[in-house]
Motif scaffolding. Sequence first.
Motif, PDB file in Angstrom:
ATOM      1  N   MET A 211      -0.845  -4.453  10.152  1.00 46.07           N
ATOM      2  CA  MET A 211      -0.807  -2.989  10.102  1.00 46.07           C
ATOM      3  C   MET A 211      -2.219  -2.458   9.895  1.00 46.07           C
ATOM      4  SD  MET A 211       1.168  -0.428   7.417  1.00 46.07           S
ATOM      5  CE  MET A 211       2.809  -0.724   8.064  1.00 46.07           C
ATOM      6  N   SER A 212      -2.641  -1.475  10.741  1.00 46.10           N
ATOM      7  CA  SER A 212      -3.972  -0.890  10.616  1.00 46.10           C
ATOM      8  C   SER A 212      -4.032  -0.004   9.379  1.00 46.10           C
ATOM      9  CB  SER A 212      -4.295  -0.059  11.857  1.00 46.10           C
ATOM     10  OG  SER A 212      -3.467   1.082  11.904  1.00 46.10           O
ATOM     11  N   GLY A 213      -5.293   0.343   9.013  1.00 45.47           N
ATOM     12  CA  GLY A 213      -5.465   1.223   7.866  1.00 45.47           C
ATOM     13  C   GLY A 213      -4.782   2.559   8.081  1.00 45.47           C
ATOM     14  N   ALA A 214      -4.867   3.106   9.309  1.00 48.27           N
ATOM     15  CA  ALA A 214      -4.239   4.389   9.603  1.00 48.27           C
ATOM     16  C   ALA A 214      -2.726   4.302   9.490  1.00 48.27           C
ATOM     17  CB  ALA A 214      -4.639   4.859  11.002  1.00 48.27           C
ATOM     18  N   ASN A 215      -2.153   3.157   9.968  1.00 49.65           N
ATOM     19  CA  ASN A 215      -0.709   2.975   9.835  1.00 49.65           C
ATOM     20  C   ASN A 215      -0.288   2.942   8.374  1.00 49.65           C
ATOM     21  OD1 ASN A 215       0.937   2.454  12.416  1.00 49.65           O
ATOM     22  ND2 ASN A 215      -0.978   1.356  12.804  1.00 49.65           N
ATOM     23  N   PHE A 216      -1.102   2.267   7.573  1.00 56.38           N
ATOM     24  CA  PHE A 216      -0.788   2.180   6.151  1.00 56.38           C
ATOM     25  C   PHE A 216      -0.835   3.565   5.500  1.00 56.38           C
ATOM     26  CE2 PHE A 216      -2.210   1.508   1.725  1.00 56.38           C
ATOM     27  CZ  PHE A 216      -1.116   0.796   1.265  1.00 56.38           C
ATOM     28  N   ILE A 217      -1.865   4.343   5.823  1.00 60.07           N
ATOM     29  CA  ILE A 217      -1.988   5.693   5.264  1.00 60.07           C
ATOM     30  C   ILE A 217      -0.856   6.583   5.771  1.00 60.07           C
ATOM     31  CG2 ILE A 217      -3.436   7.772   5.220  1.00 60.07           C
ATOM     32  CD1 ILE A 217      -5.856   5.876   5.335  1.00 60.07           C
ATOM     33  N   LEU A 218      -0.473   6.403   7.023  1.00 59.98           N
ATOM     34  CA  LEU A 218       0.636   7.185   7.568  1.00 59.98           C
ATOM     35  C   LEU A 218       1.925   6.891   6.804  1.00 59.98           C
ATOM     36  CD1 LEU A 218       0.698   9.189   9.969  1.00 59.98           C
ATOM     37  CD2 LEU A 218       1.737   7.372  11.334  1.00 59.98           C
ATOM     38  N   ALA A 219       2.124   5.608   6.475  1.00 56.64           N
ATOM     39  CA  ALA A 219       3.306   5.247   5.690  1.00 56.64           C
ATOM     40  C   ALA A 219       3.247   5.882   4.297  1.00 56.64           C
ATOM     41  CB  ALA A 219       3.404   3.724   5.585  1.00 56.64           C
ATOM     42  N   ILE A 220       2.056   5.891   3.704  1.00 56.96           N
ATOM     43  CA  ILE A 220       1.898   6.540   2.402  1.00 56.96           C
ATOM     44  C   ILE A 220       2.189   8.036   2.512  1.00 56.96           C
ATOM     45  CG2 ILE A 220       0.208   7.178   0.624  1.00 56.96           C
ATOM     46  CD1 ILE A 220      -1.100   4.467   1.041  1.00 56.96           C
ATOM     47  N   ASN A 221       1.692   8.649   3.599  1.00 56.56           N
ATOM     48  CA  ASN A 221       1.930  10.081   3.803  1.00 56.56           C
ATOM     49  C   ASN A 221       3.415  10.398   3.899  1.00 56.56           C
ATOM     50  OD1 ASN A 221      -0.780  10.579   3.775  1.00 56.56           O
ATOM     51  ND2 ASN A 221      -1.005  10.803   5.990  1.00 56.56           N
ATOM     52  N   LEU A 222       4.153   9.531   4.577  1.00 56.12           N
ATOM     53  CA  LEU A 222       5.603   9.719   4.689  1.00 56.12           C
ATOM     54  C   LEU A 222       6.243   9.697   3.304  1.00 56.12           C
ATOM     55  CD1 LEU A 222       8.186   9.859   6.443  1.00 56.12           C
ATOM     56  CD2 LEU A 222       8.155   7.354   6.511  1.00 56.12           C
ATOM     57  N   PHE A 223       5.811   8.747   2.479  1.00 57.54           N
ATOM     58  CA  PHE A 223       6.350   8.630   1.128  1.00 57.54           C
ATOM     59  C   PHE A 223       5.945   9.835   0.275  1.00 57.54           C
ATOM     60  CE2 PHE A 223       5.843   6.963  -3.262  1.00 57.54           C
ATOM     61  CZ  PHE A 223       7.170   6.666  -3.509  1.00 57.54           C
ATOM     62  N   VAL A 224       4.684  10.256   0.379  1.00 63.48           N
ATOM     63  CA  VAL A 224       4.190  11.400  -0.400  1.00 63.48           C
ATOM     64  C   VAL A 224       4.925  12.670  -0.011  1.00 63.48           C
ATOM     65  CG1 VAL A 224       2.185  12.907  -0.773  1.00 63.48           C
ATOM     66  CG2 VAL A 224       1.921  10.420  -0.885  1.00 63.48           C
TER      67      VAL A 224
END
Length: 407
Positions: free
Chosen positions: A1-14
């Motif tokens: 998983m790329s860094g952007a994908n990881f941040i996108l997943a965090i954004n979904l959770f946030v």
Amino acid sequence: MSGANFILAINLFVAGLLAAAFLTVAAYDTRRIAARWLALGYAVGMAYFVVEFSIPAFNYATPPVVAAFAVFLAATLIFNVGLAHKYGITPPWRSMALFLVATSVIVYFVQGLPRHAFPRMMAYQFPYAAAQLIGLWIVWSSRQRRDKLDIILMVVLAASALQFASKPLIAHALGGWGADPQAYLQTNYAMVSQSVGTVFAIAIALLLLVILVRDVLAEATSKSETDTLSGLLNRGGFKRLAEVALRDAARQGLPVSLVIADLDHFKLVNDNFGHACGDRVIETFSGFLRDAAGQSHLAARLGGEEFAVMLPGTNLAAARLFAEGARSAFGALPIKGLPLSYRCTASFGVAELRPGETLSDLMRRADEALYGAKKGGRDQVRVASGPIGLVPKPNGKPAGNGLNGRD
């Protein structure tokens, strides 16, 4: 998983956490419709992250790209609806709907431009910036009193609009936003863009949560300091706000006067006409005081049939005129439930704050003047100036102050 994908997943959770937080505020006070709209805005934001995740799975990416744009813009506009309800502005439904449709159509057609063409990138980012500026305008144009938190919110909304408008430049500086939509999440720009967006989303949400909680607490405080029958401040609320008014007046070098009033023969009203009529007398006198007092004045029911009005910026002579006007006007006022020939009256005591006095000192002197008015025959105004019950003449000699009274 790329860094952007990881941040996108965090954004979904946030986004989910923020939606739940606003729903919690809405559940605490069901009248706060703003919190429900803000929760919906962040819930729709969750849908945007889901669509963004799905784009690499499409061979023809234009439909999901346009869908992602439209969903995120819709989330921002729904957020603005929440802001409008919070700040007492009517949401511009038709304008927002047209804006959403028009910008989505534009984004669809600019997909034919080269991937890194500046107009294409601006067509995607400018509507987000405009939506943030609309939110700023909503807070700015509100007639509600703004404090530091509201001003900070406007600053953060302006900064958020600026970061959206500058994203095309950031994309060029970081090497672009991918050769195609499917490659977007693998770029450095995507990681930076999603990270900055998260910071602003959290900052705006936390500010609004604090503002909403502030409003809830202020309303709870107001209820605890409001007399139920009269709708005026109760004794505790009056003392707290009066202390603030005294400090403000002292800082500005303004005079402060206090008027204390007491309904005459109130017990006879209850005994002869019933407590319901007595309550109407209190309600009528309270409404009369509330209307007579200005916005900068404090009107309160101290208890029973005793009332007070603090007049910041008013000297003794002007306060005396206020009390005399209130006395004569209320005495001529018919009250529902009482015989037309029956008139209720009130007695008034007036005092002006002296250097070095406390609120208790001021209230004591006004109360002593009121006692003089009651003892002197009621339905009159007495002023506490010099010796109790005396008003100085221009030559400095005292004179009686039974103004238009019965003594």
